[in-house]
Design a protein around this motif. Structure first.
Motif, PDB file in Angstrom:
ATOM      1  N   ILE A  27       0.818  -1.209  -0.081  1.00  0.00           N
ATOM      2  CA  ILE A  27      -0.001  -0.011   0.031  1.00  0.00           C
ATOM      3  C   ILE A  27       0.800   1.185  -0.084  1.00  0.00           C
ATOM      4  O   ILE A  27       1.776   1.385   0.717  1.00  0.00           O
ATOM      5  CB  ILE A  27      -0.913  -0.017   1.260  1.00  0.00           C
ATOM      6  N   THR A  28       0.603   2.261  -0.797  1.00  0.00           N
ATOM      7  CA  THR A  28       1.260   3.470  -1.090  1.00  0.00           C
ATOM      8  C   THR A  28       0.405   4.747  -0.843  1.00  0.00           C
ATOM      9  O   THR A  28      -0.494   4.564  -1.505  1.00  0.00           O
ATOM     10  CB  THR A  28       2.102   3.480  -2.231  1.00  0.00           C
ATOM     11  N   LEU A  29       0.566   5.504   0.021  1.00  0.00           N
ATOM     12  CA  LEU A  29      -0.239   6.737   0.040  1.00  0.00           C
ATOM     13  C   LEU A  29       0.814   8.047  -0.262  1.00  0.00           C
ATOM     14  O   LEU A  29       1.834   7.810   0.259  1.00  0.00           O
ATOM     15  CB  LEU A  29      -0.673   7.145   1.545  1.00  0.00           C
ATOM     16  N   GLN A  60      11.987   4.315   8.312  1.00  0.00           N
ATOM     17  CA  GLN A  60      11.626   2.844   7.875  1.00  0.00           C
ATOM     18  C   GLN A  60      11.849   1.980   9.038  1.00  0.00           C
ATOM     19  O   GLN A  60      12.784   2.064   9.825  1.00  0.00           O
ATOM     20  CB  GLN A  60      12.712   2.349   6.848  1.00  0.00           C
ATOM     21  N   LEU A  61      11.000   0.993   9.013  1.00  0.00           N
ATOM     22  CA  LEU A  61      10.819  -0.013   9.947  1.00  0.00           C
ATOM     23  C   LEU A  61      10.857  -1.506   9.272  1.00  0.00           C
ATOM     24  O   LEU A  61       9.761  -1.589   8.563  1.00  0.00           O
ATOM     25  CB  LEU A  61       9.680  -0.125  10.949  1.00  0.00           C
ATOM     26  N   LYS A  62      11.743  -2.147   9.065  1.00  0.00           N
ATOM     27  CA  LYS A  62      11.740  -3.235   8.242  1.00  0.00           C
ATOM     28  C   LYS A  62      12.783  -4.471   9.036  1.00  0.00           C
ATOM     29  O   LYS A  62      13.999  -4.121   9.262  1.00  0.00           O
ATOM     30  CB  LYS A  62      12.211  -3.110   6.918  1.00  0.00           C
ATOM     31  N   GLY A  63      12.082  -5.658   9.075  1.00  0.00           N
ATOM     32  CA  GLY A  63      12.974  -6.846   9.552  1.00  0.00           C
ATOM     33  C   GLY A  63      13.643  -6.546  10.997  1.00  0.00           C
ATOM     34  O   GLY A  63      14.745  -6.856  11.512  1.00  0.00           O
ATOM     35  N   GLY A  64      12.918  -5.765  11.856  1.00  0.00           N
ATOM     36  CA  GLY A  64      13.266  -5.366  13.206  1.00  0.00           C
ATOM     37  C   GLY A  64      14.242  -4.398  13.400  1.00  0.00           C
ATOM     38  O   GLY A  64      14.846  -4.201  14.441  1.00  0.00           O
ATOM     39  N   VAL A  65      14.479  -3.563  12.115  1.00  0.00           N
ATOM     40  CA  VAL A  65      15.490  -2.669  12.332  1.00  0.00           C
ATOM     41  C   VAL A  65      14.650  -1.320  11.822  1.00  0.00           C
ATOM     42  O   VAL A  65      13.838  -1.227  11.025  1.00  0.00           O
ATOM     43  CB  VAL A  65      16.511  -2.706  11.053  1.00  0.00           C
ATOM     44  N   ALA A  76       4.607   4.154   2.760  1.00  0.00           N
ATOM     45  CA  ALA A  76       4.361   2.809   2.050  1.00  0.00           C
ATOM     46  C   ALA A  76       4.414   1.704   2.955  1.00  0.00           C
ATOM     47  O   ALA A  76       5.223   1.663   4.074  1.00  0.00           O
ATOM     48  CB  ALA A  76       5.541   2.566   1.020  1.00  0.00           C
ATOM     49  N   VAL A  77       3.490   0.627   2.843  1.00  0.00           N
ATOM     50  CA  VAL A  77       3.720  -0.587   3.631  1.00  0.00           C
ATOM     51  C   VAL A  77       3.718  -1.701   2.836  1.00  0.00           C
ATOM     52  O   VAL A  77       2.778  -1.859   1.673  1.00  0.00           O
ATOM     53  CB  VAL A  77       2.450  -0.487   4.465  1.00  0.00           C
ATOM     54  N   GLY A  78       4.744  -2.753   2.828  1.00  0.00           N
ATOM     55  CA  GLY A  78       4.595  -3.911   1.916  1.00  0.00           C
ATOM     56  C   GLY A  78       6.042  -4.517   2.283  1.00  0.00           C
ATOM     57  O   GLY A  78       6.721  -4.222   3.189  1.00  0.00           O
ATOM     58  N   PRO A  79       6.231  -5.797   1.784  1.00  0.00           N
ATOM     59  CA  PRO A  79       7.261  -6.888   1.844  1.00  0.00           C
ATOM     60  C   PRO A  79       8.583  -6.181   1.543  1.00  0.00           C
ATOM     61  O   PRO A  79       9.368  -6.547   2.049  1.00  0.00           O
ATOM     62  CB  PRO A  79       6.840  -7.915   1.261  1.00  0.00           C
ATOM     63  N   GLN A  80       8.644  -5.162   0.539  1.00  0.00           N
ATOM     64  CA  GLN A  80       9.862  -4.902   0.014  1.00  0.00           C
ATOM     65  C   GLN A  80      10.157  -3.701   0.953  1.00  0.00           C
ATOM     66  O   GLN A  80      11.389  -3.487   1.302  1.00  0.00           O
ATOM     67  CB  GLN A  80       9.799  -4.480  -1.459  1.00  0.00           C
ATOM     68  N   ILE A  85       7.670  -0.786   6.752  1.00  0.00           N
ATOM     69  CA  ILE A  85       6.874   0.358   6.996  1.00  0.00           C
ATOM     70  C   ILE A  85       7.700   1.460   6.600  1.00  0.00           C
ATOM     71  O   ILE A  85       8.816   1.836   7.231  1.00  0.00           O
ATOM     72  CB  ILE A  85       6.524   0.660   8.389  1.00  0.00           C
ATOM     73  N   LYS A  86       7.755   2.666   5.456  1.00  0.00           N
ATOM     74  CA  LYS A  86       8.412   3.418   5.242  1.00  0.00           C
ATOM     75  C   LYS A  86       7.910   4.676   4.818  1.00  0.00           C
ATOM     76  O   LYS A  86       6.676   4.647   4.272  1.00  0.00           O
ATOM     77  CB  LYS A  86       9.099   2.965   3.836  1.00  0.00           C
ATOM     78  N   MET A  87       8.303   5.813   4.969  1.00  0.00           N
ATOM     79  CA  MET A  87       7.705   6.976   4.815  1.00  0.00           C
ATOM     80  C   MET A  87       8.833   8.165   4.515  1.00  0.00           C
ATOM     81  O   MET A  87      10.019   7.943   4.940  1.00  0.00           O
ATOM     82  CB  MET A  87       6.870   7.593   5.922  1.00  0.00           C
ATOM     83  N   GLY A  88       8.671   9.030   3.501  1.00  0.00           N
ATOM     84  CA  GLY A  88       9.495  10.124   3.195  1.00  0.00           C
ATOM     85  C   GLY A  88       8.907  11.551   2.777  1.00  0.00           C
ATOM     86  O   GLY A  88       7.668  11.560   2.829  1.00  0.00           O
ATOM     87  N   ASP A  89       9.713  12.337   2.700  1.00  0.00           N
ATOM     88  CA  ASP A  89       9.158  13.690   1.942  1.00  0.00           C
ATOM     89  C   ASP A  89      10.017  14.152   0.714  1.00  0.00           C
ATOM     90  O   ASP A  89      10.680  13.546   0.392  1.00  0.00           O
ATOM     91  CB  ASP A  89       9.060  14.643   3.062  1.00  0.00           C
ATOM     92  N   ALA A  90       9.661  15.388   0.506  1.00  0.00           N
ATOM     93  CA  ALA A  90      10.481  15.589  -0.658  1.00  0.00           C
ATOM     94  C   ALA A  90      11.789  15.813  -0.561  1.00  0.00           C
ATOM     95  O   ALA A  90      12.715  15.971  -1.613  1.00  0.00           O
ATOM     96  CB  ALA A  90       9.780  17.016  -1.276  1.00  0.00           C
ATOM     97  N   THR A  91      12.448  16.040   0.481  1.00  0.00           N
ATOM     98  CA  THR A  91      13.757  16.221   0.719  1.00  0.00           C
ATOM     99  C   THR A  91      14.404  14.871   0.832  1.00  0.00           C
ATOM    100  O   THR A  91      15.977  15.015   1.116  1.00  0.00           O
ATOM    101  CB  THR A  91      14.030  17.097   2.239  1.00  0.00           C
ATOM    102  N   ALA A  92      13.813  13.971   0.825  1.00  0.00           N
ATOM    103  CA  ALA A  92      14.484  12.577   1.036  1.00  0.00           C
ATOM    104  C   ALA A  92      14.531  12.203   2.263  1.00  0.00           C
ATOM    105  O   ALA A  92      15.315  11.099   2.574  1.00  0.00           O
ATOM    106  CB  ALA A  92      15.941  12.566   0.080  1.00  0.00           C
ATOM    107  N   SER A  93      14.432  13.091   3.238  1.00  0.00           N
ATOM    108  CA  SER A  93      14.169  12.625   4.685  1.00  0.00           C
ATOM    109  C   SER A  93      12.943  11.502   4.995  1.00  0.00           C
ATOM    110  O   SER A  93      11.996  11.540   4.216  1.00  0.00           O
ATOM    111  CB  SER A  93      14.234  13.645   5.678  1.00  0.00           C
ATOM    112  N   GLY A  94      13.479  10.664   5.933  1.00  0.00           N
ATOM    113  CA  GLY A  94      12.243   9.649   6.055  1.00  0.00           C
ATOM    114  C   GLY A  94      12.736   8.994   7.153  1.00  0.00           C
ATOM    115  O   GLY A  94      13.414   8.846   8.032  1.00  0.00           O
TER     116      GLY A  94
END
Length: 255
Positions: A137-139, A166-171, A148-152, A155-164
């Motif tokens: 899913i991407t908003l 991510q929670l993935k694989g326990g990291v 964005a939420v998905g296997p790849q 849980i990831k989010m960002g803005d126009a500056t490329a700041s953001g």
């Protein structure tokens, strides 16, 4: 329950139609039936087929015609509230039998807030919990802010500056970027926590296994009192100055 074919004297319409009705039968029973692995069935009363002299005693504006059992359509699996106005599609050659009709939309009043000619709103009511489920899913918006939420992506989010973040694989990682280059980073795992600032001379703080490691060009601590060592106390002050020096009144060390 009398089958629909008997209600209509065995003469269902051969052509498809879209009918207007309201949810529920005014029979005092739940207006829907659901069972795992099977279609959800919703009771709908159509405006079509109202008998002469029939009136509603519910105190609500309801249809008073033919009573039918309808399914709901995917991907939005939503059971309309009892009494709500709906449109039902009946495919050609399927008649009015149970499950032939599909509720495909519900007529609603204008939302009380957060709605206008430039603002659309999904409003399922205060008693409904919404679940959106898909492989990913991407908003996003037109200024490149996104979630964005998905296997790849995890849980990831960002803005126009490329700041953001991510929670993935326990990291868990968070970063602040400048010119699409990460400048400040925080990385959390089950084994350590690392805070990094990238500049001409990088600085880093690492916590792991009870140890705190600091790497930087300079190190400054401003505090009223500093205790160095588990056994440090006002009785073990640090010495400073030339010769035997003087006892510090703010820095204490373990002998």
């Amino acid at each position: 329950m009398i089958p629909d074919r008997e209600v209509l004297n065995g003469a269902p319409s051969s052509g498809g139609s879209i009918e207007h009705g309201t949810v529920g039968w005014e029979d005092g029973a739940p207006h829907f039936d659901r069972e795992a692995g099977k279609p959800v069935v919703v009771k709908v009363t159509l405006f079509r087929g109202r008998g002469p002299g029939e009136v509603s005693h519910s105190g609500k504006t309801r249809a008073q015609g033919l009573q039918v059992l309808c399914c709901i359509g995917a991907p939005l699996n939503f059971i309309p509230p009892d009494g709500s106005r709906v449109l039902v599609a009946f495919p050609a050659e399927c008649g009015w039998g149970p499950g032939a009709g599909v509720v495909f939309t519900m007529v609603t009043a204008e939302p009380e807030d957060q709605f206008g000619d430039t603002r659309s709103k999904l409003d399922f009511g205060p008693d409904c919990d919404l679940v959106i489920k898909a492989r990913s899913i991407t908003l996003t918006d037109y200024q490149d802010r996104w979630i964005a939420v998905g296997p790849q992506s995890g849980i990831k989010m960002g803005d126009a500056t490329a700041s953001g973040l991510q929670l993935k694989g326990g990291v868990w990682a968070m970063w602040v970027a400048e010119g699409n280059v990460a400048k400040s980073l925080l990385n959390l795992t089950k084994d350590n926590a690392v805070l990094t600032h990238k500049a001409s001379t990088p600085a880093i703080i690492r916590l792991a296994d009870g140890d705190c490691s600091i790497g930087s060009k300079g190190f400054a601590v401003a505090c009223a009192n500093a205790m160095i060592g588990g056994g440090a106390s006002p009785a073990t002050p640090a010495q400073y100055g030339l010769g035997t020096g003087s006892a510090s009144t703010s820095v204490f060390i373990q002998p």
